[in-house]
Design a protein around this motif. Structure first.
Motif, PDB file in Angstrom:
ATOM      1  N   ARG A   1       0.181  -6.188   3.801  1.00  0.00           N
ATOM      2  CA  ARG A   1      -1.130  -6.145   4.448  1.00  0.00           C
ATOM      3  C   ARG A   1      -1.976  -5.094   3.737  1.00  0.00           C
ATOM      4  O   ARG A   1      -1.450  -4.108   3.213  1.00  0.00           O
ATOM      5  CB  ARG A   1      -0.993  -5.759   5.922  1.00  0.00           C
ATOM      6  N   ILE A   2      -3.276  -5.290   3.756  1.00  0.00           N
ATOM      7  CA  ILE A   2      -4.173  -4.314   3.148  1.00  0.00           C
ATOM      8  C   ILE A   2      -4.074  -2.995   3.916  1.00  0.00           C
ATOM      9  O   ILE A   2      -4.110  -2.978   5.142  1.00  0.00           O
ATOM     10  CB  ILE A   2      -5.629  -4.831   3.147  1.00  0.00           C
ATOM     11  N   ASP A   3      -3.933  -1.921   3.192  1.00  0.00           N
ATOM     12  CA  ASP A   3      -3.952  -0.576   3.753  1.00  0.00           C
ATOM     13  C   ASP A   3      -5.384  -0.074   3.576  1.00  0.00           C
ATOM     14  O   ASP A   3      -5.812   0.207   2.454  1.00  0.00           O
ATOM     15  CB  ASP A   3      -2.957   0.308   2.992  1.00  0.00           C
ATOM     16  N   ASN A   4      -6.124   0.010   4.669  1.00  0.00           N
ATOM     17  CA  ASN A   4      -7.558   0.332   4.581  1.00  0.00           C
ATOM     18  C   ASN A   4      -7.864   1.633   3.850  1.00  0.00           C
ATOM     19  O   ASN A   4      -8.768   1.652   3.003  1.00  0.00           O
ATOM     20  CB  ASN A   4      -8.199   0.296   5.967  1.00  0.00           C
ATOM     21  N   PRO A   5      -7.164   2.736   4.112  1.00  0.00           N
ATOM     22  CA  PRO A   5      -7.461   3.960   3.352  1.00  0.00           C
ATOM     23  C   PRO A   5      -7.212   3.808   1.845  1.00  0.00           C
ATOM     24  O   PRO A   5      -7.996   4.290   1.027  1.00  0.00           O
ATOM     25  CB  PRO A   5      -6.526   5.009   3.967  1.00  0.00           C
ATOM     26  N   ARG A   6      -6.140   3.131   1.467  1.00  0.00           N
ATOM     27  CA  ARG A   6      -5.870   2.911   0.035  1.00  0.00           C
ATOM     28  C   ARG A   6      -6.946   2.020  -0.587  1.00  0.00           C
ATOM     29  O   ARG A   6      -7.371   2.249  -1.719  1.00  0.00           O
ATOM     30  CB  ARG A   6      -4.505   2.257  -0.169  1.00  0.00           C
ATOM     31  N   PHE A   7      -7.337   0.966   0.142  1.00  0.00           N
ATOM     32  CA  PHE A   7      -8.378   0.071  -0.357  1.00  0.00           C
ATOM     33  C   PHE A   7      -9.659   0.861  -0.603  1.00  0.00           C
ATOM     34  O   PHE A   7     -10.285   0.745  -1.660  1.00  0.00           O
ATOM     35  CB  PHE A   7      -8.625  -1.073   0.638  1.00  0.00           C
TER      36      PHE A   7
END
Length: 155
Positions: free
Chosen positions: A65-71
């Motif tokens: 799943r997309i990791d929002n902080p990393r994105f």
């Protein structure tokens, strides 16, 4: 239309013989895994995000799943997926068949680290009833200009 675009792009990389077409839908990770005959994590899903006036296509493992902080750290913007109505026009492939091959200009392809743990992965091939089995090296070659990123979690 999408599958032919994908075939042409795969042919340029010498991989056109890998395309699989199914009589049933492969539009979700679970359906694709069933159609291909592999574990869901090996399905390389292509997620599409608006990044400024461009589209970022993030190809990641089916269990990631997309990791929002990393994105946000990578792309300097919040993760905002394209709407269903925008996908085909901006990418060249409709929802359920979005893949990183044969995409419209303005799309940038990113391969997530979650894929590297597998010897082969299976992204869609341009429509909701197709896939292609590739090694990570072949996937990178077929996605001319793709860059590796680490923006996912949960795998």
């Amino acid at each position: 239309m999408g599958i032919e675009r994908a075939r042409r792009a795969l042919a340029a990389a010498g991989l056109e013989d890998r395309v699989m077409e199914f009589d049933t839908s492969s539009a979700t990770v679970e359906l694709a895994a069933e159609a291909v005959g592999c574990e869901p994590a090996r399905i390389a899903k292509t997620l599409s995000f608006a990044v400024g006036d461009r589209v970022a296509l993030v190809v990641c493992a089916g269990d990631a799943r997309i990791d929002n902080p990393r994105f946000k750290a990578e792309f300097r913007t919040k993760a905002k997926m394209l709407g269903r109505d925008e996908a085909e026009e901006r990418i060249g492939h409709g929802v359920g068949g979005v893949c990183p091959f044969g995409v419209e200009p303005g799309c940038d392809v990113y391969l997530d680290e979650s894929l590297r743990r597998f010897d082969t992965v299976c992204p869609a091939a341009g429509n909701a009833a197709s896939a292609v089995r590739l090694s990570c090296e072949e996937l990178e070659r077929a996605c001319d200009g793709a860059r590796w990123v680490d923006v996912c979690k949960g795998w």
